[in-house]
Design a protein around this motif. Structure first.
Motif, short mmCIF file in Angstrom:
data_model
loop_
_atom_site.label_atom_id
_atom_site.label_comp_id
_atom_site.label_asym_id
_atom_site.label_seq_id
_atom_site.Cartn_x
_atom_site.Cartn_y
_atom_site.Cartn_z
N ASP A 295 0.83 -1.20 0.00
CA ASP A 295 0.00 0.00 0.00
C ASP A 295 0.87 1.25 0.00
OD1 ASP A 295 -2.33 -1.52 0.03
OD2 ASP A 295 -2.67 -1.27 2.19
N ALA A 296 1.96 1.24 0.77
CA ALA A 296 2.87 2.39 0.81
C ALA A 296 3.48 2.64 -0.57
CB ALA A 296 3.96 2.18 1.85
N LEU A 297 3.84 1.57 -1.26
CA LEU A 297 4.37 1.74 -2.62
C LEU A 297 3.30 2.28 -3.56
CD1 LEU A 297 6.45 -1.56 -2.85
CD2 LEU A 297 7.37 0.77 -2.73
N PHE B 140 2.62 -6.14 -8.96
CA PHE B 140 3.53 -7.00 -8.21
C PHE B 140 3.67 -8.37 -8.87
CE2 PHE B 140 1.97 -3.89 -5.23
CZ PHE B 140 3.15 -3.46 -4.63
N VAL B 141 4.91 -8.84 -8.94
CA VAL B 141 5.22 -10.19 -9.36
C VAL B 141 5.78 -10.88 -8.13
CG1 VAL B 141 6.60 -11.65 -10.89
CG2 VAL B 141 5.72 -9.45 -11.73
N HIS B 142 4.95 -11.72 -7.50
CA HIS B 142 5.35 -12.41 -6.27
C HIS B 142 6.02 -13.72 -6.62
CE1 HIS B 142 4.02 -14.41 -2.23
NE2 HIS B 142 5.32 -14.40 -2.40
N LEU B 143 7.31 -13.80 -6.32
CA LEU B 143 8.05 -15.06 -6.51
C LEU B 143 7.90 -15.86 -5.23
CD1 LEU B 143 11.24 -13.65 -8.26
CD2 LEU B 143 9.18 -14.63 -9.30
N HIS B 144 7.11 -16.89 -5.32
CA HIS B 144 6.72 -17.67 -4.14
C HIS B 144 7.39 -19.04 -4.16
CE1 HIS B 144 4.25 -18.98 -0.83
NE2 HIS B 144 3.85 -20.02 -1.53
N GLY B 145 7.69 -19.54 -2.98
CA GLY B 145 8.27 -20.88 -2.89
C GLY B 145 8.40 -21.30 -1.44
N ASP B 146 9.22 -22.32 -1.23
CA ASP B 146 9.34 -22.89 0.11
C ASP B 146 10.56 -22.34 0.86
OD1 ASP B 146 11.66 -25.08 -0.11
OD2 ASP B 146 10.51 -25.07 -1.98
N ASP C 62 -7.65 -8.08 -4.54
CA ASP C 62 -7.80 -6.73 -5.08
C ASP C 62 -6.46 -6.07 -5.43
OD1 ASP C 62 -7.09 -6.51 -2.35
OD2 ASP C 62 -7.98 -4.52 -2.23
N GLU C 63 -5.34 -6.80 -5.27
CA GLU C 63 -4.04 -6.24 -5.60
C GLU C 63 -3.63 -6.67 -7.00
OE1 GLU C 63 -1.13 -5.80 -2.11
OE2 GLU C 63 -2.17 -7.70 -1.70
N ARG C 64 -3.14 -5.70 -7.79
CA ARG C 64 -2.67 -6.01 -9.15
C ARG C 64 -1.37 -6.78 -9.06
NH1 ARG C 64 -1.96 -0.87 -12.48
NH2 ARG C 64 -1.59 -2.41 -14.10
N GLY C 65 -1.39 -7.98 -9.61
CA GLY C 65 -0.17 -8.77 -9.58
C GLY C 65 -0.41 -10.22 -9.91
N MET C 66 0.66 -10.99 -9.76
CA MET C 66 0.63 -12.41 -10.08
C MET C 66 1.56 -13.15 -9.13
SD MET C 66 2.96 -11.93 -13.46
CE MET C 66 2.32 -10.27 -13.66
N VAL C 67 1.35 -14.43 -8.98
CA VAL C 67 2.20 -15.27 -8.14
C VAL C 67 2.86 -16.30 -9.05
CG1 VAL C 67 2.29 -16.86 -6.18
CG2 VAL C 67 0.67 -14.95 -6.17
N GLY D 56 4.35 -12.02 -20.16
CA GLY D 56 3.07 -12.37 -20.77
C GLY D 56 1.91 -11.77 -20.03
N GLU D 57 1.95 -11.85 -18.71
CA GLU D 57 0.88 -11.26 -17.87
C GLU D 57 0.91 -9.73 -17.90
OE1 GLU D 57 -1.64 -12.54 -15.84
OE2 GLU D 57 -1.24 -14.45 -16.83
N LEU D 58 2.09 -9.15 -17.88
CA LEU D 58 2.21 -7.70 -17.85
C LEU D 58 1.75 -7.05 -19.15
CD1 LEU D 58 5.64 -7.43 -16.00
CD2 LEU D 58 3.38 -6.76 -15.11
N ARG D 59 1.96 -7.75 -20.26
CA ARG D 59 1.56 -7.17 -21.55
C ARG D 59 0.07 -7.34 -21.73
NH1 ARG D 59 6.76 -8.70 -25.19
NH2 ARG D 59 7.92 -6.87 -24.60
#
Length: 156
Positions: A81-83, A92-98, A132-137, A153-156
């Motif tokens: 939210d601050a950003l 946001f592109v969330h790089l998720h993992g373990d 409600d946040e623009r982005g992908m995981v 691909g998602e951003l375009r």
């Protein structure tokens, strides 16, 4: 966005190169006091992060005409939210993992201030993107080229 060791800088640089945009590593926006704290294995507080997030958001906003990519942990909704307060078009592109993968990567990294002892605190702090946040995981264990293909691909 994502925890330490997820590949934010590597993938962010590659996305920026593919899109022909400037790249900034949020680590470069930390104050010397923040870097010293993390180097000592002490997690940052929300208060520590406020000026850092403002600086990153200001940089992103200054690049609005061309677009830009910044690697930033953005672990909590309030940090994102601050950003958005300064750079409302951010995606946001969330790089998720373990944890194990992140811990292994951080342990093998040389010349970086973030110790592997902070991996758990990063996962404990992480709040996934909300609907409600623009982005992908994306799965941080995928090859960099595949992550870039998916993100672009998602951003375009």
């Amino acid at each position: 966005m994502g925890v330490t060791g997820c590949g934010k800088s590597t993938v962010g640089k590659a996305i920026a190169a593919r899109l022909g945009m400037p790249f900034a590593d949020a680590d470069d926006f930390h104050s010397p006091a923040n870097v010293a704290k993390m180097t000592a294995g002490v997690p940052l507080t929300d208060e520590d992060r406020v000026p850092w997030l403002h600086a990153i958001g200001t940089w992103l906003a200054s690049q609005r005409d061309t677009g830009a990519v910044a690697s930033c942990s953005a672990l909590r909704r309030r940090y994102r939210d601050a950003l958005r307060d300064t750079a409302p078009d951010v995606v946001f592109v969330h790089l998720h993992g373990d944890r194990e993968t992140a811990y292994r990567r951080v342990s093998n990294r040389r010349g970086h201030f973030m110790p592997s002892s902070l991996v758990d605190s990063q996962f404990d702090t992480l709040e996934p993107l909300e609907p409600d946040e623009r982005g992908m995981v994306l799965d941080m264990s995928l090859p960099v080229d595949e992550l870039v293909d998916q993100a672009v691909g998602e951003l375009r």
